[in-house]
Design an enzyme around this catalytic site. Structure first.
Site, PDB file in Angstrom:
ATOM      1  N   ALA A  11       0.814  -1.229   0.000  1.00  0.00           N
ATOM      2  CA  ALA A  11       0.000   0.000   0.000  1.00  0.00           C
ATOM      3  C   ALA A  11       0.844   1.275   0.000  1.00  0.00           C
ATOM      4  O   ALA A  11       0.819   2.058  -0.953  1.00  0.00           O
ATOM      5  CB  ALA A  11      -0.935  -0.015   1.207  1.00  0.00           C
ATOM      6  N   ALA A  12       1.618   1.485   1.060  1.00  0.00           N
ATOM      7  CA  ALA A  12       2.364   2.739   1.195  1.00  0.00           C
ATOM      8  C   ALA A  12       3.423   2.876   0.113  1.00  0.00           C
ATOM      9  O   ALA A  12       3.594   3.947  -0.485  1.00  0.00           O
ATOM     10  CB  ALA A  12       3.000   2.820   2.584  1.00  0.00           C
ATOM     11  N   CYS A  43      -6.572  -6.381   3.202  1.00  0.00           N
ATOM     12  CA  CYS A  43      -7.846  -6.245   3.934  1.00  0.00           C
ATOM     13  C   CYS A  43      -8.933  -7.127   3.326  1.00  0.00           C
ATOM     14  O   CYS A  43      -9.910  -7.468   3.999  1.00  0.00           O
ATOM     15  CB  CYS A  43      -8.320  -4.797   3.933  1.00  0.00           C
ATOM     16  SG  CYS A  43      -7.114  -3.661   4.631  1.00  0.00           S
ATOM     17  N   VAL A  80      15.440  -6.976   0.608  1.00  0.00           N
ATOM     18  CA  VAL A  80      16.547  -6.118   1.040  1.00  0.00           C
ATOM     19  C   VAL A  80      17.060  -6.657   2.374  1.00  0.00           C
ATOM     20  O   VAL A  80      16.319  -6.736   3.353  1.00  0.00           O
ATOM     21  CB  VAL A  80      16.105  -4.648   1.155  1.00  0.00           C
ATOM     22  CG1 VAL A  80      17.225  -3.805   1.767  1.00  0.00           C
ATOM     23  CG2 VAL A  80      15.732  -4.101  -0.221  1.00  0.00           C
ATOM     24  N   ASP A 283       2.573  -0.252   7.671  1.00  0.00           N
ATOM     25  CA  ASP A 283       2.533  -1.069   8.889  1.00  0.00           C
ATOM     26  C   ASP A 283       3.896  -1.231   9.549  1.00  0.00           C
ATOM     27  O   ASP A 283       3.979  -1.782  10.650  1.00  0.00           O
ATOM     28  CB  ASP A 283       1.964  -2.459   8.571  1.00  0.00           C
ATOM     29  CG  ASP A 283       0.479  -2.407   8.226  1.00  0.00           C
ATOM     30  OD1 ASP A 283      -0.087  -1.299   8.184  1.00  0.00           O
ATOM     31  OD2 ASP A 283      -0.115  -3.487   7.996  1.00  0.00           O
ATOM     32  N   ALA A 301      -4.756   0.278   6.433  1.00  0.00           N
ATOM     33  CA  ALA A 301      -4.517   0.587   5.018  1.00  0.00           C
ATOM     34  C   ALA A 301      -4.801   2.052   4.689  1.00  0.00           C
ATOM     35  O   ALA A 301      -4.140   2.649   3.842  1.00  0.00           O
ATOM     36  CB  ALA A 301      -5.383  -0.315   4.141  1.00  0.00           C
ATOM     37  N   TRP A 434     -34.507  13.496  14.871  1.00  0.00           N
ATOM     38  CA  TRP A 434     -33.305  13.662  15.698  1.00  0.00           C
ATOM     39  C   TRP A 434     -32.473  12.395  15.502  1.00  0.00           C
ATOM     40  O   TRP A 434     -32.841  11.327  15.981  1.00  0.00           O
ATOM     41  CB  TRP A 434     -33.652  13.830  17.172  1.00  0.00           C
ATOM     42  CG  TRP A 434     -34.319  15.138  17.500  1.00  0.00           C
ATOM     43  CD1 TRP A 434     -35.645  15.408  17.490  1.00  0.00           C
ATOM     44  CD2 TRP A 434     -33.656  16.349  17.858  1.00  0.00           C
ATOM     45  NE1 TRP A 434     -35.882  16.715  17.832  1.00  0.00           N
ATOM     46  CE2 TRP A 434     -34.672  17.328  18.073  1.00  0.00           C
ATOM     47  CE3 TRP A 434     -32.318  16.729  18.036  1.00  0.00           C
ATOM     48  CZ2 TRP A 434     -34.393  18.642  18.439  1.00  0.00           C
ATOM     49  CZ3 TRP A 434     -32.038  18.033  18.411  1.00  0.00           C
ATOM     50  CH2 TRP A 434     -33.056  18.976  18.601  1.00  0.00           C
TER      51      TRP A 434
END
Length: 445
Positions: A11-12, A43, A80, A283, A301, A434
Site C-alpha cells: 500500500a504505502a 484487507c 533487502v 505497517d 490501510a 433527531w
C-alpha cells in the site's frame, strides 16, 4: 537524475512510487518487494477466504507490468537484507536466483509492512495451522475451509482479522471457537459497552468464545487435531493464528533509525525518519495521532495509503504534511457493523485526561419504514470544554457511516452541544428527525 529506492511494494510503497512518478517524471524509481505481489490489498483476505468473491486478483490494484510500463522499476521476490545509511547502499537478495547485489539510492523509503505474530504455542508448525497476511496465506486457508472434512475451526486472537475470519468460517457452516488472551474481544480498539454487544452477537451465531484463555499447545501427528489451553483441550481441524502483527524492521536494527518498542519506525509529519533522506510509512512505521503527543502504531490501510501519497510528493522535493490519524476503523461481525474513531475511554484514561462518556441506545430510522433496528452510540468528550475526543457506534445498519460523521466532528473540534444540533440528513428510510448522533450529543452533560 535523482534515484529513489522503495523497499516494499504494497500500500504505502506503491502509493509513494505512483505519486512520485506523477510529481517528477524524470525520477528513477526502483521498488524491491519480498513477495510475488505488489499493490495488494490484504484487507480483502478474510472475504476472499469466505468466498464473498472468487478471484484473488480483485485484491491487486495494479500489476507489476502496469507499474513497469509507467516507468517504475518493480522487482518482486527481492528481499533487502541490509541498508548502509552512511554510503546510501542497499544489499538485495533475488529470492528466485539467490543472487545478492548492492544498489545505491539518493533517497530511500521503507514500506516493508508487518508480519503475523506467532504466539509462543507448542507444535505451531503442524499442518492446517495458518496465518492470514499474504496472498498465499489466503489461498491456503480458503482451500482448507472448502474441505468438508475439516469442520472445527479454532481462531487464536479476537482482533479485527480474527473476527473477520469467524464470518468466513461460518460461510462454510464450520464449528468456530475463538480463543482470546484478554477477557473480551477487540480489547485494544473498542470499549466494553461495544464489545459486550459484539460478543452477544457472536454467541447468537453459535460461535464459542473462550475469553481470558491462554493457548499453550497444539496436538497432532502431522495435522493439528487438538488445541490446548491451560485448563482445557478441544478437538480442532483448522487453526488460524490472528494474534496481531509485528513491523518488518529487523534488517534495520544496526542503522540507527529510531523506532518504537515494537520495532515500528518513528516518522514525522512529512514521513521522514531520524536518518536524513530516509522515509517510512505503512505497517512498519508509526503515525502521528491528532489527539496524542506520542507517535502511535496504527497499522491500517487508510493511513498507509495517505502517508505513502504524501511521501511520494516529498521524495520529489515537496514538504507536505499528514494532518494526523484518528485511528478510525470499522468491521462487520456477523449481522452487526461497528466502528470507532478518536480516543477510546481506555486511551483517554491512559492519557490522564479529564473526560466524561455517554452511552445511548437508539434507533437507526423511523419505525414505520421497514428495517428499523437498534443502534448504540458511545461518546468520549472533554469534561471541561465538552469537545469530542472519541466515538464508537454499533448496530445492524448504518453504524459505520455515523462513525465517519464523528471522525469529521472530532477533526473539526466540535463539542457535544454542536453535535446535538448538527444538521444531519433525515428521511424515514435513513434516520429519525433527531438522529442517534444528535441524541447522544444532547444527552452528554
Amino acid at each position: 537524475m535523482m534515484k529513489v529506492v522503495i523497499i516494499g511494494g504494497v500500500a504505502a510503497g506503491m502509493s509513494a512510487a505512483a505519486k512520485l512518478k506523477r510529481s517528477n517524471k524524470d525520477a528513477s524509481i526502483t521498488v524491491y518487494e519480498k513477495s510475488k505481489h505488489v499493490s495488494f490489498g490484504a484487507c480483502g483476505l478474510p472475504y476472499f477466504v469466505g468466498n464473498f468473491f472468487e478471484d484473488s486478483q480483485n485484491m491487486i490494484a495494479r500489476t507489476v507490468e502496469q507499474f513497469n510500463s509507467s516507468g517504475i522499476s518493480v522487482h518482486p521476490e527481492h528481499e533487502v537484507l541490509k541498508v548502509d545509511v552512511d554510503n546510501k547502499v542497499v544489499t538485495v537478495k533475488n529470492l528466485t536466483t539467490n543472487e545478492v547485489f548492492d544498489d545505491y539510492y539518493d533517497r530511500l523509503m521503507v514500506a516493508t509492512g508487518a508480519s503475523a505474530i506467532i504466539p509462543p504455542i507448542q507444535n505451531v508448525n503442524l499442518k492446517h495451522v495458518y496465518t492470514l497476511k499474504s496472498m498465499e496465506d489466503g489461498h491456503d486457508l480458503k482451500q482448507a475451509m472448502q474441505n468438508s472434512d475439516l469442520n472445527r475451526v479454532a481462531i487464536v486472537g479476537a482482533g479485527f482479522i480474527g473476527l473477520e475470519v469467524v464470518e468466513a468460517a461460518k460461510q462454510y457452516g464450520k464449528e468456530v471457537h475463538v480463543f482470546q488472551l484478554n477477557d473480551r474481544v477487540l480489547v485494544d480498539t473498542f470499549d466494553k459497552e461495544i464489545t459486550d454487544i459484539l460478543e452477544e452477537e457472536l454467541r447468537a451465531h453459535n460461535v464459542h468464545l473462550h475469553l481470558a484463555q491462554t493457548v499453550t499447545a497444539l496436538e497432532g501427528q502431522e495435522y493439528v487435531t487438538k488445541i490446548q489451553t491451560k485448563d482445557e483441550s478441544y478437538d480442532v481441524d483448522i487453526v488460524v493464528l490472528t494474534a496481531g502483527v509485528r513491523p518488518n524492521t529487523e534488517f534495520l536494527v544496526d542503522t540507527g533509525i529510531k523506532m518504537l518498542r515494537n520495532g515500528a519506525i518513528i516518522i514525522d509529519q512529512e514521513g521522514r525518519t531520524s536518518i536524513e533522506d530516509i522515509y517510512a510509512a505503512g505497517d512498519c512505521a508509526s503515525i502521528n495521532h491528532i489527539l496524542k503527543s506520542e507517535p502511535s502504531y496504527i497499522p491500517l490501510a487508510t493511513v498507509a495509503n495517505k502517508m505513502g501519497r504524501i511521501i511520494g510528493e516529498n521524495l520529489a522535493g515537496a514538504h507536505q504534511q499528514f494532518n494526523g490519524s484518528l485511528g478510525s476503523a470499522c468491521l462487520k461481525v456477523m449481522d452487526l457493523e461497528a466502528g470507532r474513531t478518536g480516543l477510546s475511554e481506555q486511551e483517554a484514561k491512559n492519557l490522564g485526561l479529564n473526560y466524561k462518556t455517554v452511552f445511548i441506545t437508539d434507533m437507526n430510522q423511523t419505525s414505520y419504514y421497514p428495517g428499523q433496528t437498534k443502534i448504540y452510540v458511545k461518546l468520549i468528550y472533554n469534561a471541561d470544554t465538552k469537545v469530542l475526543l472519541g466515538g464508537q457506534v454499533v448496530g445492524r445498519k448504518d453504524a459505520v457511516q455515523r462513525v465517519n460523521v464523528l471522525a469529521t466532528a472530532i477533526f473539526a473540534g466540535l463539542t457535544t452541544d454542536q453535535l446535538a444540533m448538527l444538521d444531519l440528513c433525515y428521511a424515514p428510510p435513513f434516520a429519525r428527525t433527531w438522529d442517534a448522533l444528535n441524541i447522544a450529543g444532547s444527552v452528554a452533560k
